[in-house]
Enzyme design. Structure first.
Site, mmCIF file in Angstrom:
data_model
loop_
_atom_site.group_PDB
_atom_site.id
_atom_site.type_symbol
_atom_site.label_atom_id
_atom_site.label_comp_id
_atom_site.label_asym_id
_atom_site.label_seq_id
_atom_site.Cartn_x
_atom_site.Cartn_y
_atom_site.Cartn_z
ATOM 1 N N ASN A 28 39.133 38.427 34.796
ATOM 2 C CA ASN A 28 38.034 37.929 34.948
ATOM 3 C C ASN A 28 37.468 37.002 36.047
ATOM 4 O OD1 ASN A 28 35.173 36.538 32.818
ATOM 5 N ND2 ASN A 28 35.214 38.754 33.916
ATOM 6 N N LEU A 29 37.876 36.938 37.013
ATOM 7 C CA LEU A 29 38.061 36.065 38.263
ATOM 8 C C LEU A 29 36.600 35.679 38.656
ATOM 9 C CD1 LEU A 29 40.742 37.711 40.497
ATOM 10 C CD2 LEU A 29 40.879 36.043 38.393
ATOM 11 N N ALA A 31 34.724 32.216 41.408
ATOM 12 C CA ALA A 31 35.059 31.471 42.742
ATOM 13 C C ALA A 31 36.316 30.518 42.451
ATOM 14 C CB ALA A 31 33.854 30.991 43.215
ATOM 15 N N ASP A 74 38.220 42.486 39.685
ATOM 16 C CA ASP A 74 39.304 41.340 40.037
ATOM 17 C C ASP A 74 40.050 41.760 41.255
ATOM 18 O OD1 ASP A 74 38.347 40.080 37.852
ATOM 19 O OD2 ASP A 74 40.159 40.504 36.643
ATOM 20 N N LYS A 149 42.841 22.243 38.590
ATOM 21 C CA LYS A 149 42.916 21.114 37.733
ATOM 22 C C LYS A 149 41.879 21.080 36.626
ATOM 23 C CE LYS A 149 44.118 17.441 41.046
ATOM 24 N NZ LYS A 149 43.335 16.249 41.785
ATOM 25 N N SER A 187 35.765 31.332 33.079
ATOM 26 C CA SER A 187 35.444 32.846 32.663
ATOM 27 C C SER A 187 34.654 32.785 31.611
ATOM 28 C CB SER A 187 36.809 33.594 32.519
ATOM 29 O OG SER A 187 37.548 33.523 33.655
ATOM 30 N N ARG A 188 34.768 31.718 30.587
ATOM 31 C CA ARG A 188 33.908 31.887 29.331
ATOM 32 C C ARG A 188 32.661 31.237 29.583
ATOM 33 N NH1 ARG A 188 39.372 29.911 27.202
ATOM 34 N NH2 ARG A 188 40.064 31.490 25.852
#
Ligand code: PAF
Length: 281
Positions: A28-29, A31, A74, A149, A187-188
Site C-alpha cells: 500500500n505504497l 510517496a 504497488d 524515520k 498507509s493508515r
C-alpha cells in the site's frame, strides 16, 4: 523489474547482481516508501523491495485483515522508481511452518512507547525483518537496508538488532515524508474520513509545540507532556503518548538535559485510526 514470490526465486533473481539495497514494506505504497526506494538506488546497483503484511506484528484486535493489499498498484509504482526486484511472498512462502523461533529485542527499548501499547509488536517486526534480511542478504554477503524515520522506534530497534547480531548490513534512516499540512505520510492515513484528514495535522502540530516548549522554558517535562496530551484530546483525539525522549535510547531525559539531541514522539487515535509521528529537535 522482476516480481518473485518464493525465497528460492528471490535468490535466483539476486544471483550475480552484487550486494543489494533493500526496502522492506507492507505494501500500500505512498510517496514515503518511494523515497526509500530512491534512496536505496543511490547505494547499490540492485534494489529489492519486499511487500509482506506481517501477521506477527499485529495484535488480534488490530487491522491485519483489513490492511490494504494493493500489489499490482504497488508494483507499478516500484517499477517507475527503478526498483529491480519485488519480493512479495505469500504467508506460506515466508512462514511455511508456524514461526516458533523469534527475535526478542531488548525490553528496555522495545517494551516502551509503541511496545507498551502494542505488546509483542517489536518481536514481530524483528522476527520478520531478520527473516527478510536472511532472504535478501543470505546469498549476497550483506548490503544496505533503508527504513523511514517515521517509525522512529522501529528504526532504532532494527539498528540495535543488526549491531547485536553483527549482521553485514548498513541501516539507513530516511527523513519522514509529509503532506503540505505536516501530516506524516502513512498507509493508515487512507482510513481517515475527509473531516478527520483535516484534523490530522494536529498530531505533528502538538509535537512541534512540545519541542518548542521544551527548548524554551523552565516548565517540567512531565507537565509539558501532560499539557500536549490534553490539548490533543481537546481536539477529539485519544492519545496513547506524547513524550520527549533522548534520541539514542528513547529513555526520558533529565530535566536539565534539554539541549541534548532529543525527539518528541506521539501516538494517538483519531476515530478508529491510530497514527504515530515524531520530531527530532
Ligand atoms: O515498517 C513496516 O512497514 C514494517 O514494520 C516492516 C519493517 C516492513 C516489517 O513488517
Amino acid at each position: 523489474m522482476q516480481i518473485v514470490h518464493t525465497i528460492e526465486d528471490l535468490r535466483h533473481a539476486l544471483a550475480g547482481r552484487g550486494r543489494p539495497a533493500f526496502v522492506p514494506t507492507m505494501g500500500n505504497l505512498h510517496a514515503g516508501h518511494l523515497a526509500l526506494v530512491r534512496e536505496a538506488r543511490r547505494h547499490a546497483d540492485t534494489t529489492v523491495a519486499s511487500i509482506f503484511v506481517n501477521r506477527l506484528q499485529f495484535l488480534p484486535h488490530e487491522d491485519f485483515d483489513s490492511y490494504p493489499r494493493t500489489l499490482q498498484d504497488d508494483c507499478e509504482q516500484l517499477e517507475a522508481q527503478g526498483c529491480g526486484i519485488v519480493f512479495a511472498p505469500k504467508e506460506q512462502d515466508l512462514y511455511p511452518q508456524p514461526q516458533t523461533y523469534k527475535v526478542q529485542p531488548d525490553a528496555a527499548l522495545a517494551d516502551i512507547l509503541e511496545g507498551q501499547f502494542r505488546p509483542g509488536f517489536f518481536t514481530g517486526v524483528c522476527t520478520v525483518v531478520m527473516k527478510l534480511f536472511a532472504c535478501v542478504f543470505g546469498s549476497t554477503g550483506g548490503g544496505v537496508a533503508v527504513f523511514g524515520k517515521k517509525d522512529y522506534q522501529q528504526l532504532l530497534v532494527i539498528r540495535h538488532m543488526v549491531q547485536q547480531f553483527a549482521l553485514p548490513i548498513s541501516i539507513i534512516g530516511l527523513e519522514t515524508e509529509r503532506a503540505t499540512d505536516g501530516l506524516a505520510l502513512s498507509s493508515r492515513n487512507a482510513y481517515l474520513s475527509a473531516e478527520q484528514r483535516t484534523q490530522a495535522r494536529a498530531l505533528s502540530q502538538q509535537l512541534q509545540w512540545l519541542a518548542h516548549q521544551v527548548r524554551e522554558g523552565a516548565v517540567p517535562l512531565a507537565q509539558l507532556e501532560a499539557q500536549a496530551m490534553a490539548q490533543l484530546s481537546a481536539q477529539g483525539w485519544q492519545p496513547d503518548y506524547l513524550t520527549v525522549r533522548q534520541r539514542h535510547d528513547l529513555q526520558c531525559p533529565a530535566d536539565h538535559a534539554r539541549q541534548a539531541p532529543l525527539v518528541a514522539l506521539g501516538a494517538a487515535r483519531l476515530g478508529g485510526t491510530r497514527l504515530i509521528d515524531n520530531l527530532e529537535f
